[in-house]
Design a protein around this motif. Structure first.
Motif, PDB file in Angstrom:
ATOM      1  N   SER A  86      49.549  32.366  39.163  1.00 14.92           N
ATOM      2  CA  SER A  86      50.739  32.083  38.357  1.00 14.92           C
ATOM      3  C   SER A  86      50.467  31.008  37.313  1.00 14.92           C
ATOM      4  CB  SER A  86      51.879  31.637  39.267  1.00 14.92           C
ATOM      5  OG  SER A  86      51.535  30.457  39.951  1.00 14.92           O
ATOM      6  N   GLY A  87      49.298  30.399  37.343  1.00 14.39           N
ATOM      7  CA  GLY A  87      48.928  29.412  36.340  1.00 14.39           C
ATOM      8  C   GLY A  87      49.025  27.979  36.813  1.00 14.39           C
ATOM      9  N   ASP A  88      49.255  27.755  38.099  1.00 14.03           N
ATOM     10  CA  ASP A  88      49.289  26.385  38.614  1.00 14.03           C
ATOM     11  C   ASP A  88      47.903  25.760  38.553  1.00 14.03           C
ATOM     12  OD1 ASP A  88      51.950  26.717  39.183  1.00 14.03           O
ATOM     13  OD2 ASP A  88      51.610  27.279  41.275  1.00 14.03           O
ATOM     14  N   MET A  89      47.859  24.426  38.585  1.00 16.35           N
ATOM     15  CA  MET A  89      46.584  23.728  38.486  1.00 16.35           C
ATOM     16  C   MET A  89      45.712  24.000  39.714  1.00 16.35           C
ATOM     17  SD  MET A  89      44.669  22.187  36.634  1.00 16.35           S
ATOM     18  CE  MET A  89      44.462  20.804  35.613  1.00 16.35           C
ATOM     19  N   THR A  90      46.302  24.130  40.898  1.00 18.79           N
ATOM     20  CA  THR A  90      45.493  24.413  42.090  1.00 18.79           C
ATOM     21  C   THR A  90      44.899  25.815  42.019  1.00 18.79           C
ATOM     22  OG1 THR A  90      47.486  25.129  43.260  1.00 18.79           O
ATOM     23  CG2 THR A  90      46.801  22.851  43.555  1.00 18.79           C
ATOM     24  N   GLY A 150      17.599  37.091  50.028  1.00 19.27           N
ATOM     25  CA  GLY A 150      18.032  37.357  48.656  1.00 19.27           C
ATOM     26  C   GLY A 150      19.137  38.395  48.605  1.00 19.27           C
ATOM     27  N   ALA A 151      19.017  39.433  49.424  1.00 16.04           N
ATOM     28  CA  ALA A 151      20.062  40.456  49.471  1.00 16.04           C
ATOM     29  C   ALA A 151      21.355  39.884  50.038  1.00 16.04           C
ATOM     30  CB  ALA A 151      19.593  41.635  50.308  1.00 16.04           C
ATOM     31  N   LEU A 152      21.241  39.000  51.024  1.00 17.12           N
ATOM     32  CA  LEU A 152      22.419  38.354  51.590  1.00 17.12           C
ATOM     33  C   LEU A 152      23.099  37.451  50.562  1.00 17.12           C
ATOM     34  CD1 LEU A 152      24.104  37.787  54.184  1.00 17.12           C
ATOM     35  CD2 LEU A 152      22.578  35.855  54.570  1.00 17.12           C
ATOM     36  N   LEU A 153      22.314  36.684  49.821  1.00 16.37           N
ATOM     37  CA  LEU A 153      22.885  35.837  48.769  1.00 16.37           C
ATOM     38  C   LEU A 153      23.545  36.670  47.674  1.00 16.37           C
ATOM     39  CD1 LEU A 153      20.233  33.020  48.210  1.00 16.37           C
ATOM     40  CD2 LEU A 153      22.543  32.766  49.083  1.00 16.37           C
ATOM     41  N   THR A 154      22.926  37.780  47.333  1.00 13.07           N
ATOM     42  CA  THR A 154      23.507  38.653  46.320  1.00 13.07           C
ATOM     43  C   THR A 154      24.838  39.222  46.794  1.00 13.07           C
ATOM     44  OG1 THR A 154      21.285  39.225  45.570  1.00 13.07           O
ATOM     45  CG2 THR A 154      23.078  40.669  44.879  1.00 13.07           C
ATOM     46  N   ALA A 155      24.894  39.646  48.049  1.00 11.77           N
ATOM     47  CA  ALA A 155      26.136  40.189  48.593  1.00 11.77           C
ATOM     48  C   ALA A 155      27.228  39.115  48.653  1.00 11.77           C
ATOM     49  CB  ALA A 155      25.891  40.771  49.982  1.00 11.77           C
ATOM     50  N   LEU A 156      26.857  37.902  49.025  1.00 15.40           N
ATOM     51  CA  LEU A 156      27.838  36.813  49.039  1.00 15.40           C
ATOM     52  C   LEU A 156      28.323  36.495  47.631  1.00 15.40           C
ATOM     53  CD1 LEU A 156      26.344  34.306  51.637  1.00 15.40           C
ATOM     54  CD2 LEU A 156      28.485  35.558  51.811  1.00 15.40           C
ATOM     55  N   GLY A 157      27.433  36.564  46.664  1.00 14.87           N
ATOM     56  CA  GLY A 157      27.823  36.327  45.277  1.00 14.87           C
ATOM     57  C   GLY A 157      28.785  37.384  44.767  1.00 14.87           C
ATOM     58  N   ILE A 158      28.507  38.636  45.088  1.00 12.29           N
ATOM     59  CA  ILE A 158      29.401  39.713  44.679  1.00 12.29           C
ATOM     60  C   ILE A 158      30.757  39.550  45.349  1.00 12.29           C
ATOM     61  CG2 ILE A 158      29.785  42.211  44.872  1.00 12.29           C
ATOM     62  CD1 ILE A 158      26.767  42.553  44.473  1.00 12.29           C
ATOM     63  N   GLY A 159      30.741  39.192  46.629  1.00  9.98           N
ATOM     64  CA  GLY A 159      31.997  38.957  47.337  1.00  9.98           C
ATOM     65  C   GLY A 159      32.795  37.812  46.727  1.00  9.98           C
ATOM     66  N   GLY A 160      32.105  36.744  46.341  1.00  9.23           N
ATOM     67  CA  GLY A 160      32.784  35.607  45.714  1.00  9.23           C
ATOM     68  C   GLY A 160      33.377  35.970  44.360  1.00  9.23           C
ATOM     69  N   LEU A 161      32.656  36.777  43.592  1.00  8.45           N
ATOM     70  CA  LEU A 161      33.168  37.195  42.293  1.00  8.45           C
ATOM     71  C   LEU A 161      34.355  38.147  42.436  1.00  8.45           C
ATOM     72  CD1 LEU A 161      29.825  37.642  40.345  1.00  8.45           C
ATOM     73  CD2 LEU A 161      31.518  35.827  40.086  1.00  8.45           C
ATOM     74  N   ILE A 162      34.314  39.027  43.423  1.00  9.95           N
ATOM     75  CA  ILE A 162      35.447  39.922  43.668  1.00  9.95           C
ATOM     76  C   ILE A 162      36.664  39.125  44.129  1.00  9.95           C
ATOM     77  CG2 ILE A 162      36.294  41.753  45.198  1.00  9.95           C
ATOM     78  CD1 ILE A 162      33.498  43.006  44.995  1.00  9.95           C
ATOM     79  N   TYR A 163      36.439  38.140  44.993  1.00 13.14           N
ATOM     80  CA  TYR A 163      37.537  37.297  45.458  1.00 13.14           C
ATOM     81  C   TYR A 163      38.144  36.504  44.297  1.00 13.14           C
ATOM     82  CZ  TYR A 163      40.167  34.050  48.360  1.00 13.14           C
ATOM     83  OH  TYR A 163      41.175  33.324  48.929  1.00 13.14           O
ATOM     84  N   THR A 164      37.304  36.042  43.386  1.00 14.32           N
ATOM     85  CA  THR A 164      37.800  35.352  42.197  1.00 14.32           C
ATOM     86  C   THR A 164      38.652  36.281  41.346  1.00 14.32           C
ATOM     87  OG1 THR A 164      35.824  33.962  42.181  1.00 14.32           O
ATOM     88  CG2 THR A 164      37.101  34.056  40.157  1.00 14.32           C
ATOM     89  N   ALA A 165      38.224  37.526  41.201  1.00 12.80           N
ATOM     90  CA  ALA A 165      39.000  38.493  40.423  1.00 12.80           C
ATOM     91  C   ALA A 165      40.350  38.773  41.073  1.00 12.80           C
ATOM     92  CB  ALA A 165      38.210  39.786  40.270  1.00 12.80           C
ATOM     93  N   VAL A 166      40.375  38.853  42.403  1.00 12.11           N
ATOM     94  CA  VAL A 166      41.639  39.080  43.110  1.00 12.11           C
ATOM     95  C   VAL A 166      42.567  37.881  42.938  1.00 12.11           C
ATOM     96  CG1 VAL A 166      42.659  39.340  45.417  1.00 12.11           C
ATOM     97  CG2 VAL A 166      40.673  40.706  44.768  1.00 12.11           C
ATOM     98  N   LEU A 167      42.016  36.681  43.041  1.00  8.89           N
ATOM     99  CA  LEU A 167      42.835  35.482  42.826  1.00  8.89           C
ATOM    100  C   LEU A 167      43.341  35.403  41.390  1.00  8.89           C
ATOM    101  CD1 LEU A 167      41.018  32.593  44.728  1.00  8.89           C
ATOM    102  CD2 LEU A 167      43.141  33.710  45.321  1.00  8.89           C
TER     103      LEU A 167
END
Length: 64
Positions: A30-34, A8-25
């Motif tokens: 630039s608004g492209d569809m990809t 559960g802690a590993l999944l939580t850490a992966l989720g936080i990492g995914g959300l941070i990566y989404t914020a960085v992206l």
């Protein structure tokens, strides 16, 4: 420590990492569809991992 809590802690850490990566992206998009598709994919996976990890940690009992 219980194996379910560690997972559960590993999944939580992966989720936080995914959300941070989404914020960085999102900050550098630039608004492209990809860009929008990758934002949605990483954001949804981050939310799923985060919520499932938190619920797994909360529902697992401590057996000492």
């Amino acid at each position: 420590m219980n194996l379910k809590r560690i997972f559960g802690a590993l999944l939580t850490a992966l989720g936080i990492g995914g959300l941070i990566y989404t914020a960085v992206l999102f900050a550098g998009t630039s608004g492209d569809m990809t860009d929008v598709k990758s934002l949605i994919i990483y954001g949804v996976l981050g939310i799923i991992f985060f919520v499932s990890g938190i619920s797994l940690v909360r529902t697992t009992k401590d057996e000492s």
